[in-house]
Design a protein around this motif. Structure first.
Motif, mmCIF file in Angstrom:
data_model
loop_
_atom_site.group_PDB
_atom_site.id
_atom_site.type_symbol
_atom_site.label_atom_id
_atom_site.label_comp_id
_atom_site.label_asym_id
_atom_site.label_seq_id
_atom_site.Cartn_x
_atom_site.Cartn_y
_atom_site.Cartn_z
ATOM 1 N N LEU A 1 -49.794 -60.931 4.719
ATOM 2 C CA LEU A 1 -50.907 -61.720 5.263
ATOM 3 C C LEU A 1 -51.290 -62.886 4.347
ATOM 4 O O LEU A 1 -51.406 -64.020 4.815
ATOM 5 N N HIS B 1 -51.001 -66.834 5.452
ATOM 6 C CA HIS B 1 -52.108 -67.796 5.325
ATOM 7 C C HIS B 1 -51.643 -69.033 4.556
ATOM 8 O O HIS B 1 -51.924 -70.168 4.928
ATOM 9 N N TYR C 1 -52.302 -61.267 14.878
ATOM 10 C CA TYR C 1 -53.560 -61.808 14.365
ATOM 11 C C TYR C 1 -53.882 -63.170 14.985
ATOM 12 O O TYR C 1 -53.034 -64.063 14.999
ATOM 13 N N MET D 1 -55.620 -65.632 14.075
ATOM 14 C CA MET D 1 -55.727 -66.858 13.274
ATOM 15 C C MET D 1 -54.398 -67.534 12.975
ATOM 16 O O MET D 1 -54.362 -68.697 12.595
ATOM 17 N N PHE D 2 -53.310 -66.802 13.115
ATOM 18 C CA PHE D 2 -52.016 -67.424 12.818
ATOM 19 C C PHE D 2 -51.498 -68.185 14.027
ATOM 20 O O PHE D 2 -51.498 -67.676 15.146
ATOM 21 N N TRP E 1 -63.729 -73.770 16.699
ATOM 22 C CA TRP E 1 -63.934 -72.427 17.230
ATOM 23 C C TRP E 1 -65.323 -72.363 17.865
ATOM 24 O O TRP E 1 -66.329 -72.593 17.192
ATOM 25 N N GLN F 1 -67.660 -73.051 14.709
ATOM 26 C CA GLN F 1 -67.166 -73.053 13.338
ATOM 27 C C GLN F 1 -65.951 -73.947 13.240
ATOM 28 O O GLN F 1 -65.049 -73.885 14.090
ATOM 29 N N GLY G 1 -63.337 -74.836 10.185
ATOM 30 C CA GLY G 1 -63.004 -74.524 8.789
ATOM 31 C C GLY G 1 -64.131 -73.712 8.180
ATOM 32 O O GLY G 1 -64.595 -72.739 8.781
ATOM 33 N N PRO G 2 -64.611 -74.131 7.000
ATOM 34 C CA PRO G 2 -65.662 -73.339 6.363
ATOM 35 C C PRO G 2 -67.058 -73.601 6.923
ATOM 36 O O PRO G 2 -68.009 -72.928 6.538
ATOM 37 N N TYR H 1 -70.247 -74.010 9.564
ATOM 38 C CA TYR H 1 -70.863 -73.470 10.779
ATOM 39 C C TYR H 1 -71.839 -74.512 11.330
ATOM 40 O O TYR H 1 -72.559 -75.147 10.570
ATOM 41 N N ARG I 1 -71.915 -61.159 5.814
ATOM 42 C CA ARG I 1 -71.628 -62.561 5.492
ATOM 43 C C ARG I 1 -72.666 -63.104 4.521
ATOM 44 O O ARG I 1 -72.337 -63.778 3.553
ATOM 45 N N ARG J 1 -62.974 -60.568 6.222
ATOM 46 C CA ARG J 1 -62.677 -61.145 7.528
ATOM 47 C C ARG J 1 -62.063 -62.541 7.368
ATOM 48 O O ARG J 1 -62.583 -63.400 6.650
ATOM 49 N N GLY J 2 -60.957 -62.803 8.040
ATOM 50 C CA GLY J 2 -60.234 -64.062 7.890
ATOM 51 C C GLY J 2 -61.067 -65.283 8.205
ATOM 52 O O GLY J 2 -60.913 -66.336 7.571
ATOM 53 N N GLU J 3 -61.969 -65.147 9.155
ATOM 54 C CA GLU J 3 -62.789 -66.294 9.560
ATOM 55 C C GLU J 3 -63.810 -66.686 8.492
ATOM 56 O O GLU J 3 -64.388 -67.771 8.569
ATOM 57 N N PHE J 4 -64.062 -65.819 7.506
ATOM 58 C CA PHE J 4 -65.031 -66.147 6.450
ATOM 59 C C PHE J 4 -64.369 -67.066 5.424
ATOM 60 O O PHE J 4 -64.077 -66.669 4.300
ATOM 61 N N VAL J 5 -64.140 -68.296 5.837
ATOM 62 C CA VAL J 5 -63.411 -69.251 4.994
ATOM 63 C C VAL J 5 -64.224 -69.604 3.754
ATOM 64 O O VAL J 5 -63.711 -69.602 2.627
ATOM 65 N N ALA J 6 -65.507 -69.882 3.949
ATOM 66 C CA ALA J 6 -66.365 -70.228 2.814
ATOM 67 C C ALA J 6 -66.557 -69.004 1.920
ATOM 68 O O ALA J 6 -66.518 -69.101 0.687
ATOM 69 N N GLU K 1 -63.658 -65.355 -4.460
ATOM 70 C CA GLU K 1 -62.607 -65.560 -5.473
ATOM 71 C C GLU K 1 -63.224 -66.022 -6.790
ATOM 72 O O GLU K 1 -62.866 -65.547 -7.863
ATOM 73 N N ARG L 1 -57.544 -61.402 2.499
ATOM 74 C CA ARG L 1 -58.116 -61.969 3.723
ATOM 75 C C ARG L 1 -57.447 -61.423 4.969
ATOM 76 O O ARG L 1 -56.222 -61.404 5.067
ATOM 77 N N GLY L 2 -58.248 -61.013 5.934
ATOM 78 C CA GLY L 2 -57.745 -60.655 7.256
ATOM 79 C C GLY L 2 -57.367 -61.935 7.989
ATOM 80 O O GLY L 2 -57.344 -63.017 7.412
ATOM 81 N N ALA L 3 -57.052 -61.793 9.280
ATOM 82 C CA ALA L 3 -56.579 -62.979 9.991
ATOM 83 C C ALA L 3 -56.989 -62.979 11.458
ATOM 84 O O ALA L 3 -56.311 -63.543 12.304
#
Ligand SMILES: Cc1cc2nc3c(=O)[nH]c(=O)nc-3n(C[C@H](O)[C@H](O)[C@H](O)COP(=O)(O)O)c2cc1C
Ligand code: SF4
Ligand code: FES
Lengths: 152, 427
Positions: free
Chosen positions: A21, A25, A60, A62-63, A74, A128, A130-131, A133, B94, B125-130, B136, B165-167
């Motif tokens: 995974l 990514h 998944y 997201m891929f 999104w 959303q 990217g990062p 919201y 979150r 959760r993969g969507e938690f990009v920030a 990290e 990270r999930g996806a």
């Protein structure tokens, strides 16, 4: 993929397959999507067949296995967002972008996607990118938001 | 006013959750305390005595779960923090991750020490990009300050923490699907037993705990089991973060004693109903739990009280609906979600979620038939209790409850051949 990064990821796990995974990514970040070449390379690296890698990648949401827009938008369409107008937001986005949810604009700028609860229901309806919201989003906010995303 | 514990630092103006800020506000003090004053065994006992129960959904007593991990020192053990937060209506983890990541890390270090884990993972959760970037950085900073790595604070205890990270797959929140995913596979839940505590990640003993569960640990170590168990009700101790959303004036996360009455949560803390409309329905623990109505407003939010009222405390996601809401449409959305997220391993779940979605969509669109209500009940009945994981139940039970309390509304759709609220659904 920098070899150093790959090594660093592999070092986190007792079994190399666990790196799949994170490496998917990474591939997607670099090429914009998971390319057929990447699937082959990852398979070789981790001792998996291309089919095994693809099977995981497609599981998944997201891929992306095909190229898409430079940015993905999104839109949450789950319950709390729907209660407060998510469908109107989706409709306005589709209208302004000239594509249906799931599609990419002809200029390649955006892929519009419906998403399940984005865990930000306190600002429903939520978008959303990217990062970032955005919310609560009203249909009349969409033009300004797209403008900002185009320039940003 | 009850005291905030987990979200106390959120109220400090300008607090961004850096390690310096965390240290300056009493952070990381539970680690030296635990390493000095507690053996792993006695730390497990402390958590058991606190009564802490998992905040991820099932409410299993945390200390008891830890006690199932074999003590054999030659066995590798893992701790996995479940940060997949994907139960619709839930958004507390979150906040805990992005606003105070070191509180979570401190909890992870304590749990790892208790169960004898040397490598822990945060499945994010993969969507938690920030959130991924913040976490990290937090891991690096904690290591630079000697709270992670070898010989932590001179105690001889070693621990590495990795972010994974999930996806984008709801099912990966289920603990065995999560472990499959962490092994680089599709997130297909495993048949239990064996439970993760005996055969988890790589078939080795593994504890999976939710973010909020772990965030409680530093406070329990510093203030004691008696302090913790004095909050809430005897069987649902401590505070919980309720994520309130939907038709309320002030949607948001509210940290309150577990046994806060639903009325107080919605009408006092979340500001009551928007536009003073009438409350129609409340989903009290994420979209997987049965709905409650106005008549249940005096129910307390703890595990036992909600169960007695016919629902569940679940994930603490409280979705509030006013009288403008079409419950068939709500059902259609919920069913669509489970249909999309079913992993497909069990026939009842794969077929059942598809049928539920299709039937509800038909009713909402004004094409329902008289038999459809019985059909829905039949489908739900067939979906329950015979599957590998609880997702099938989680899809069926809410729909049954919508039919139970709002059956008239379903019938009206069918008889009038249209949605009386004019929504019509469809997506
Ligand atoms: C379909 C499904 C989804 C789940 N999603 C989550 C989730 O997103 N986060 C979480 O912490 N637990 C989730 N759980 C519960 C986990 O399986 C597990 O019980 C929990 O992480 C244990 O931690 P706790 O004891 O600290 O609550 C889910 C369970 C099911 C059946
Ligand atoms: S109940 Fe549904 S989600 Fe769970 S394992 Fe079976 S098919 Fe998969
Ligand atoms: S329902 Fe949209 S963010 Fe939760």
């Amino acid at each position: 993929m920098k070899e150093e990064t790959v090594q660093q990821i592999l070092s986190r796990y007792a079994h190399r397959r666990s790196a799949l995974l994170p490496l998917l990514h990474l591939c997607q970040e670099e090429a914009g999507y998971v390319t057929p070449e990447a699937i082959g390379q990852l398979g070789e690296r981790l001792g998996l067949s291309p089919t095994q890698v693809a099977e995981v990648a497609t599981f998944y949401d997201m891929f992306r296995l095909k190229p898409g827009g430079r940015r993905e938008i999104w839109v949450c369409h789950n319950l709390s967002c729907s209660l407060l107008g998510a469908e109107e937001v989706v409709r306005r986005l589709e209208e302004r972008l000239g594509v249906k949810a799931g599609e990419t604009t002809p200029d390649g700028a955006f892929t519009l996607r419906r998403f399940e609860c984005l865990a930000a229901c306190e600002i429903a309806p939520v978008i959303q990118v990217g990062p970032d919201y955005y919310g609560p989003v009203r249909p009349e906010d969409i033009d300004a938001l797209l403008e900002r995303l185009r320039n940003g | 006013m009850s005291e905030k514990v987990l979200t106390k630092r959120f109220e400090i103006s300008g607090y961004r959750g850096t390690i310096e800020e965390y240290l300056a506000t009493g952070g990381y003090q539970a680690i030296p305390r635990a390493l000095k004053e507690y053996s792993p065994e006695s730390l497990i006992d402390l958590v058991r005595r606190s009564g802490l129960r998992g905040r991820g959904g099932a409410g299993f007593p945390t200390g008891v779960k830890w006690g199932f991990v074999p003590k054999d020192p030659t066995l590798t053990k893992y701790l996995v923090c479940n940060a997949d937060e994907s139960e619709p209506g839930t958004f507390k983890d979150r906040d805990l991750i992005t606003r105070d990541p070191h509180q979570l890390l401190e909890g992870i270090i304590l749990a790892s020490y208790a169960i004898g884990c040397r490598t822990a993972y945060i499945y994010l959760r993969g969507e938690f990009v920030a959130g991924a970037v913040i976490m990290e950085q937090a891991i690096q900073d904690a290591a630079a300050h000697g709270f992670l790595g070898n010989n932590i604070l001179g105690s001889g205890f070693n621990l590495k923490v990795h972010l994974h990270r999930g996806a984008g797959a709801y099912i990966c929140g289920e603990e065995t699907a999560l472990l499959e995913s962490l092994e680089g596979k599709r997130g297909l839940p495993r048949l239990k037993p064996p439970f993760p505590a005996s055969a988890g990640l790589y078939r080795l003993p593994t504890v999976v705990n939710n973010v909020e569960t772990l965030c409680n640990l530093p406070h329990i170590v510093l203030r004691g089991a008696e302090w913790f168990s004095s909050i809430g009700s005897p069987k649902s101790t401590g505070n919980r973060i309720f994520s309130v959303s939907g038709h309320v004036r002030r949607p948001g996360n509210y940290e309150l004693p577990m046994d806060v009455p639903m009325r107080e949560l919605i009408f006092q803390h979340a500001g009551g109903m928007r536009g003073d409309r009438r409350l129609k329905a409340v989903i009290p623990g994420g979209s997987s739990v049965p709905v409650l109505t106005e008549q249940h407003l005096d129910t307390r939010m703890d595990f036992e009280s909600l169960a007695k009222a016919g629902s569940m405390a679940g994930s603490g996601g409280v979705m509030v609906m006013d009288d403008s809401t079409c419950m068939v449409r709500a059902g259609e959305i919920v069913a669509r979600f489970y249909h999309h997220e079913s992993c497909g391993q069990c026939t009842q779940c794969r077929e059942g979620t598809a049928w539920l979605h299709k039937t509800l969509r038909r009713i909402e669109a004004g094409r329902g038939r008289k038999v459809d209500m019985d059909l829905l009940m039949d489908i739900c009945d067939n979906m329950k209790g015979k599957t590998i994981c609880p997702l099938s139940d989680a899809a069926a039970m809410p729909i049954e409850s919508y039919l139970k309390y709002f059956g008239d509304e379903f019938e009206q759709h069918i008889v009038e051949r249209a949605c009386p609220f004019g929504s019509g659904g469809g997506s």
